[in-house]
Each structure stands twice: as C-alpha cells, then as structure tokens.
Design an enzyme around this catalytic site. Sequence first.
Site, mmCIF file in Angstrom:
data_model
loop_
_atom_site.group_PDB
_atom_site.id
_atom_site.type_symbol
_atom_site.label_atom_id
_atom_site.label_comp_id
_atom_site.label_asym_id
_atom_site.label_seq_id
_atom_site.Cartn_x
_atom_site.Cartn_y
_atom_site.Cartn_z
ATOM 1 N N ASP A 92 0.856 -1.167 0.000
ATOM 2 C CA ASP A 92 0.000 0.000 0.000
ATOM 3 C C ASP A 92 0.903 1.231 0.000
ATOM 4 O O ASP A 92 2.096 1.131 0.283
ATOM 5 C CB ASP A 92 -0.903 -0.010 1.242
ATOM 6 C CG ASP A 92 -2.113 0.904 1.041
ATOM 7 O OD1 ASP A 92 -2.921 1.006 1.967
ATOM 8 O OD2 ASP A 92 -2.232 1.494 -0.051
ATOM 9 N N SER A 93 0.315 2.395 -0.302
ATOM 10 C CA SER A 93 1.148 3.595 -0.477
ATOM 11 C C SER A 93 1.411 4.320 0.836
ATOM 12 O O SER A 93 2.198 5.253 0.872
ATOM 13 C CB SER A 93 0.441 4.551 -1.442
ATOM 14 O OG SER A 93 -0.934 4.620 -1.083
ATOM 15 N N GLY A 94 0.774 3.902 1.917
ATOM 16 C CA GLY A 94 1.099 4.480 3.221
ATOM 17 C C GLY A 94 0.111 5.508 3.724
ATOM 18 O O GLY A 94 -0.002 5.729 4.933
ATOM 19 N N TYR A 96 -3.154 5.502 3.898
ATOM 20 C CA TYR A 96 -4.195 4.915 4.746
ATOM 21 C C TYR A 96 -3.639 4.577 6.126
ATOM 22 O O TYR A 96 -4.267 4.818 7.153
ATOM 23 C CB TYR A 96 -4.743 3.643 4.094
ATOM 24 C CG TYR A 96 -5.794 2.947 4.923
ATOM 25 C CD1 TYR A 96 -5.447 1.918 5.787
ATOM 26 C CD2 TYR A 96 -7.121 3.344 4.872
ATOM 27 C CE1 TYR A 96 -6.399 1.275 6.572
ATOM 28 C CE2 TYR A 96 -8.088 2.712 5.646
ATOM 29 C CZ TYR A 96 -7.717 1.677 6.485
ATOM 30 O OH TYR A 96 -8.666 1.042 7.261
ATOM 31 N N ASP A 146 -2.990 8.131 -2.088
ATOM 32 C CA ASP A 146 -4.369 8.637 -2.101
ATOM 33 C C ASP A 146 -4.786 9.073 -0.707
ATOM 34 O O ASP A 146 -4.111 8.778 0.284
ATOM 35 C CB ASP A 146 -5.311 7.533 -2.588
ATOM 36 C CG ASP A 146 -5.335 6.344 -1.623
ATOM 37 O OD1 ASP A 146 -4.316 6.124 -0.942
ATOM 38 O OD2 ASP A 146 -6.356 5.659 -1.549
ATOM 39 N N GLN A 194 -11.635 6.898 -5.496
ATOM 40 C CA GLN A 194 -12.184 7.392 -4.247
ATOM 41 C C GLN A 194 -13.586 7.986 -4.502
ATOM 42 O O GLN A 194 -14.255 7.544 -5.438
ATOM 43 C CB GLN A 194 -11.239 8.426 -3.618
ATOM 44 C CG GLN A 194 -9.935 7.823 -3.083
ATOM 45 C CD GLN A 194 -10.128 6.918 -1.890
ATOM 46 O OE1 GLN A 194 -11.167 6.923 -1.228
ATOM 47 N NE2 GLN A 194 -9.118 6.087 -1.608
ATOM 48 N N GLY A 221 -11.507 3.721 -0.255
ATOM 49 C CA GLY A 221 -12.546 4.478 0.429
ATOM 50 C C GLY A 221 -13.690 3.638 0.951
ATOM 51 O O GLY A 221 -14.727 4.156 1.364
ATOM 52 N N ASP A 271 -7.956 -7.886 0.155
ATOM 53 C CA ASP A 271 -7.080 -7.970 1.324
ATOM 54 C C ASP A 271 -7.920 -7.629 2.546
ATOM 55 O O ASP A 271 -8.890 -6.848 2.427
ATOM 56 C CB ASP A 271 -5.919 -6.963 1.232
ATOM 57 C CG ASP A 271 -6.360 -5.601 1.758
ATOM 58 O OD1 ASP A 271 -6.837 -4.794 0.946
ATOM 59 O OD2 ASP A 271 -6.261 -5.397 2.993
#
Length: 376
Positions: A92-94, A96, A146, A194, A221, A271
């Site tokens: 994941d991009s971090g 969240y 995001d 989103q 989201g 996931d």
Amino acid sequence: MQFTIQATDPESKARTGVLSTDHGLIETPIFMPVGTAGTVKAVHQRELVEDVRAEIILGNTYHLYLRPGLSVLEKAGGLHRFNGWNRPILTDSGGYQVYSLSNTRKIKEDGVTFKSHIDGSKHIFTPEGVMDIQRTIGADIMMAFDECTPYPCEYGYARTSMEMTHRWLTRCIERFDSTPAKYGYQQTLFPIVQGSTYKDLRQQSAEFVAEQQREGNAIGGLAVGEPAEEMYKTIELVNAILPSDKPRYLMGVGTPENILEAIALGVDMFDCVMPTRNARHGVLFTTQGIINIKNERWKDDFSPIDEELGGYASTFYSKAYLRHLMRSEEILGAQIASLQNLTFYLWLVKQARQQIIGGNFAKWKGAMTKKLMQRL
Ligand SMILES: Nc1nc2c(CCc3ccccc3)c3nc[nH]c3cc2c(=O)[nH]1
C-alpha cells in the site's frame, strides 16, 4: 504484468483470471494476506506457501519505511530478499496507514506530514516519495498515494479530497514512469478510485482512473464503517466504469459474505486484516461456520478444528486444545488460529473460482454464505 480472464459466470459479473508477474502467477479471485512489518503476523513463510497456499502477500509501506527503514531494505536487495518470500508482493502507499495509525497527521497539497507512532519522529509522505519508497521495497504491485475519506464524509470534503487524490495520482504516474525498477524485475502501479459513497463523485473518480489505462485498478474508500449495502452499490457503480479486462482490487474487504458478494460484482483481488486480527481474539472462520474458540462449549470437544478444510493446523489440533492455548494466552494459540483463518480465506476464494468455472457461482454463493456466517 498480464491479466487473462479464463471463465465468467453466466448469472453474475464474477470471473476467474490469471495475473502474471515477474514473481509468478496469481489465480483470481484471490485473497492477499496482510503483512505489516515484513511478516504476516505469527505465520512462517513455509506455512504461508504450503498450508495457507498464499499466492501473494501484502507489505506495508508505512511500517517498513519506519522500521527496518529503507537503507536496510535496499542493502537486503528489497523485501523479497529480506523476508524470503519469492512470490508476488503488493504494498500500500502508506496514506491509509498514516490515517489509521498516526493521530498527528496533516494533509496538504504537497503531501501528508505525520509523527511516527514508534518514536514520534516527524515525516512527510508525498506522491513522489512513496513511489520511491515502494520502488525500494521492491513490491511487484505498488499503490498510488491517495486519501481514504472516512465514513460518513461530507459531500464537499469528499469532492475536494477526491480531486486532490486525482492530482496526487498524476504525480505518482509521472514519478513511476520516470524511475526504473531497482532489483531487475518489473513493478506495476495501481491507481485507486475514491469519492466516498457519492454516486457522482464515484463515477468521476472511476472515469479519471480508467483514463490512466494502468495494468490494474483499485477501489478505495470502502471498508471504513459504511453499511454493506452502500459498499455493494459503490462497487457495482465503479466496476461498470473500470475496464473489465484489467484486475479490480477492492481494498480492505472483508468478511466471507462481503468477499463472495464482491466477487459476484466483478472484483478480482481482496485484502483484509480480519482473518489474522480475529484469530488473535479467538474468532475462527471454518468451513462449518464461525467459532469463538474461547467459548465454554469447546472445553472438551476433541474433534479437529476444521476437518473439512485440510491443512496442518486445522486437522492436527483439536478445538479443546486450541481453546486451552487461547485461554492461556500461549503464542502457539495465535499461530494456529491465524493459520486456520488464513487457510480458510484462501480455501473460500478457491471454492469461488471452481464454482465460477463450473458456471453455478451465483446459485452456490447464497447457500455458502448462509452456512459460513452462522455462529456455531
Ligand atoms: N491506499 C489505501 N488503502 C486502503 C486500505 C488499506 C489496504 C492495505 C493494503 C496493503 C497492506 C495493508 C492494507 C483499506 N483498508 C480498509 N479500507 C481501506 C481503504 C484504503 C484506501 O482507500 N486507500
């Protein structure tokens, strides 16, 4: 990265496919066990491969960036070399994780500043920065940076947040397309839709994401506390716009019921922390239904945890023994329970694949959901 669809269900949007990466093939629909600090909690690699039959695991940019840090990962030659998992990894991009772990985050156009939940040190995640971090981790599939909006979320906030997520996506794509993979194998970037639960925003976001023509697309989201009906409506709306020849990844979902419903709506990748998190609290998913193993009723039930599931832990250990371990707070208890739940989730998506190929997924889904969600 190639995605080939193999079978489609005549009565729903369900489909099976094969995702091919430089670290091997992934059969979809697929469940991806979530790792955090470079491991799927309490589970050995051999167990992940041989018992869980995991085909891809998730790493966590936020955690790995803070600990062990990028220099260790780079010296190791990437996360695959560091933790010995030689199959595909998605990170994941971090954003969240900052939202859910660090209560000191500030969101600005440039990026998100936050204090580490470990030692309070200050950091900033920007679209460019998290592309470089995921390049260094070496994930086969990288997620765009995001903002995951909370639920409920004001229309105005959802719109301005979505528009910023789109500007961040453009910056991610520019950075990704102008930087090389570091360890000799290909990496791919998935954008994220989103728009909270607003029809018009979700349509706009799905269209913007589809326009980028990337090799796979994610629905973000969701799984943030919204009612299941809202989740399903949003998935249906977005999947009607995302290209059907690319894999669709629904982030953070969900219960067995949510997963079967989302497969019927055309989702390919899942996931969720539920299997491992519930396991640590003694809540087991089994082929016969949901068991709270700490319950008195299992005290002298010496039958295997889940005879039908197969796999080492499920057939070798009894319910009574696992109950004893969990009540004694023995680490082995968490290990066995995690193995049970992860093996179950991979079994569930495998059953779904077989039903789709057999052409009766839609019929099978209803009865199976009723059976699996019953509390024993
Ligand atoms: N980037 C992003 N991640 C999300 C996750 C984490 C999934 C994840 C991926 C890889 C490793 C760990 C976790 C969500 N989990 C529940 N709902 C979620 C929504 C989002 C989202 O909108 N954006």
